[in-house]
Design a protein around this motif. Sequence first.
Motif, mmCIF file in Angstrom:
data_model
loop_
_atom_site.group_PDB
_atom_site.id
_atom_site.type_symbol
_atom_site.label_atom_id
_atom_site.label_comp_id
_atom_site.label_asym_id
_atom_site.label_seq_id
_atom_site.Cartn_x
_atom_site.Cartn_y
_atom_site.Cartn_z
ATOM 1 N N SER A 43 0.444 -0.603 -0.029
ATOM 2 C CA SER A 43 -0.232 0.182 -0.408
ATOM 3 C C SER A 43 0.522 0.918 0.321
ATOM 4 C CB SER A 43 -1.309 -0.101 1.040
ATOM 5 O OG SER A 43 -0.512 0.499 2.808
ATOM 6 N N SER A 44 0.172 2.251 -0.300
ATOM 7 C CA SER A 44 0.879 3.424 -0.036
ATOM 8 C C SER A 44 0.419 4.878 -0.054
ATOM 9 C CB SER A 44 1.585 4.059 -1.705
ATOM 10 O OG SER A 44 0.786 3.623 -2.594
ATOM 11 N N VAL A 45 0.852 5.771 0.448
ATOM 12 C CA VAL A 45 -0.146 7.501 0.519
ATOM 13 C C VAL A 45 0.307 8.323 -0.297
ATOM 14 C CG1 VAL A 45 -0.234 9.248 2.133
ATOM 15 C CG2 VAL A 45 0.722 6.375 2.702
ATOM 16 N N VAL A 46 -0.819 8.856 -1.123
ATOM 17 C CA VAL A 46 -0.262 9.788 -2.328
ATOM 18 C C VAL A 46 -1.555 10.716 -1.556
ATOM 19 C CG1 VAL A 46 -0.925 10.018 -4.222
ATOM 20 C CG2 VAL A 46 0.048 7.634 -3.676
ATOM 21 N N ALA A 47 -0.430 11.537 -1.671
ATOM 22 C CA ALA A 47 -1.281 13.486 -1.473
ATOM 23 C C ALA A 47 -1.105 14.695 -2.971
ATOM 24 C CB ALA A 47 -0.215 14.116 -0.704
ATOM 25 N N SER A 48 -2.242 15.009 -3.214
ATOM 26 C CA SER A 48 -1.956 16.205 -3.640
ATOM 27 C C SER A 48 -2.065 17.495 -3.381
ATOM 28 C CB SER A 48 -3.394 15.811 -4.892
ATOM 29 O OG SER A 48 -3.546 17.434 -5.749
ATOM 30 N N ILE A 49 -1.056 18.696 -3.769
ATOM 31 C CA ILE A 49 -0.742 19.873 -2.734
ATOM 32 C C ILE A 49 -0.603 20.345 -3.486
ATOM 33 C CG2 ILE A 49 0.612 20.552 -1.035
ATOM 34 C CD1 ILE A 49 1.863 17.520 -1.008
ATOM 35 N N GLU A 50 -1.492 21.942 -2.780
ATOM 36 C CA GLU A 50 -1.272 23.006 -3.567
ATOM 37 C C GLU A 50 -0.809 23.754 -3.183
ATOM 38 O OE1 GLU A 50 -2.034 25.272 -7.390
ATOM 39 O OE2 GLU A 50 -2.867 23.154 -6.829
ATOM 40 N N ALA A 51 0.643 24.399 -3.585
ATOM 41 C CA ALA A 51 1.412 25.631 -2.852
ATOM 42 C C ALA A 51 0.641 26.804 -3.083
ATOM 43 C CB ALA A 51 2.672 25.733 -2.766
ATOM 44 N N ARG A 52 0.847 27.561 -2.163
ATOM 45 C CA ARG A 52 0.625 29.374 -2.234
ATOM 46 C C ARG A 52 2.061 29.772 -3.179
ATOM 47 N NH1 ARG A 52 -0.452 30.081 3.076
ATOM 48 N NH2 ARG A 52 1.171 31.242 3.112
ATOM 49 N N PRO A 53 1.785 30.390 -4.577
ATOM 50 C CA PRO A 53 2.406 30.894 -5.252
ATOM 51 C C PRO A 53 3.893 31.853 -4.307
ATOM 52 C CG PRO A 53 0.683 31.267 -6.399
ATOM 53 C CD PRO A 53 0.579 30.923 -5.269
ATOM 54 N N GLU A 54 3.361 32.473 -3.445
ATOM 55 C CA GLU A 54 4.226 33.345 -3.031
ATOM 56 C C GLU A 54 4.454 32.812 -2.218
ATOM 57 O OE1 GLU A 54 0.108 33.580 -0.488
ATOM 58 O OE2 GLU A 54 0.778 33.163 -2.281
ATOM 59 N N CYS A 55 4.849 31.446 -1.770
ATOM 60 C CA CYS A 55 5.695 30.731 -0.890
ATOM 61 C C CYS A 55 5.898 29.577 -1.685
ATOM 62 C CB CYS A 55 4.806 30.260 0.256
ATOM 63 S SG CYS A 55 3.842 31.281 1.629
ATOM 64 N N LEU A 56 6.406 28.987 -3.193
ATOM 65 C CA LEU A 56 6.803 28.061 -3.618
ATOM 66 C C LEU A 56 8.035 28.133 -3.248
ATOM 67 C CD1 LEU A 56 6.128 26.407 -5.608
ATOM 68 C CD2 LEU A 56 7.018 27.466 -7.518
ATOM 69 N N ASP A 57 8.741 29.253 -3.227
ATOM 70 C CA ASP A 57 10.434 28.437 -2.369
ATOM 71 C C ASP A 57 10.382 27.853 -1.136
ATOM 72 O OD1 ASP A 57 11.183 29.078 -5.413
ATOM 73 O OD2 ASP A 57 12.141 31.665 -4.427
ATOM 74 N N GLU A 58 9.923 28.377 -0.357
ATOM 75 C CA GLU A 58 9.689 28.080 1.134
ATOM 76 C C GLU A 58 9.485 26.613 0.996
ATOM 77 O OE1 GLU A 58 8.186 29.239 5.786
ATOM 78 O OE2 GLU A 58 7.956 30.255 3.991
ATOM 79 N N PHE A 59 8.088 26.493 0.220
ATOM 80 C CA PHE A 59 7.739 25.253 0.325
ATOM 81 C C PHE A 59 8.226 23.700 -0.492
ATOM 82 C CE2 PHE A 59 5.093 21.594 -1.397
ATOM 83 C CZ PHE A 59 4.217 21.176 -0.727
ATOM 84 N N VAL A 60 9.078 24.038 -1.766
ATOM 85 C CA VAL A 60 9.578 23.664 -1.753
ATOM 86 C C VAL A 60 10.803 22.602 -1.395
ATOM 87 C CG1 VAL A 60 11.842 22.767 -4.017
ATOM 88 C CG2 VAL A 60 9.146 24.228 -4.502
ATOM 89 N N ASP A 61 10.921 23.554 -0.251
ATOM 90 C CA ASP A 61 12.641 23.790 0.183
ATOM 91 C C ASP A 61 12.124 22.822 1.858
ATOM 92 O OD1 ASP A 61 14.277 24.857 -0.682
ATOM 93 O OD2 ASP A 61 14.045 26.436 0.729
ATOM 94 N N GLY A 62 10.947 22.688 2.235
ATOM 95 C CA GLY A 62 9.833 22.248 3.439
ATOM 96 C C GLY A 62 9.750 20.470 2.515
#
Length: 73
Positions: A1-20
């Motif tokens: 089994s696996s866990v799949v998640a679809s995530i939408e990042a806020r454009p103004e936080c994209l770089d921070e989200f990618v790092d996180g």
Amino acid sequence: SSVVASIEARPECLDEFVDGIRADARASLHDERGCLRFDVHQEPATPTRFLSHEVPVDADACHRAHRSALHHA
């Protein structure tokens, strides 16, 4: 089994989200004994959309590992 998640990042936080999310994937693989694989995919046409795919040893291991992992505290 696996866990799949679809995530939408806020454009103004994209770089921070990618790092996180990269740090989360690395930590999951390193710190969670039940995590066999953790992949993150960024949609080329819409760079704020991501899909994460985690493969745990089993569902219980995944749940326990997430709750006890330092990077989720």
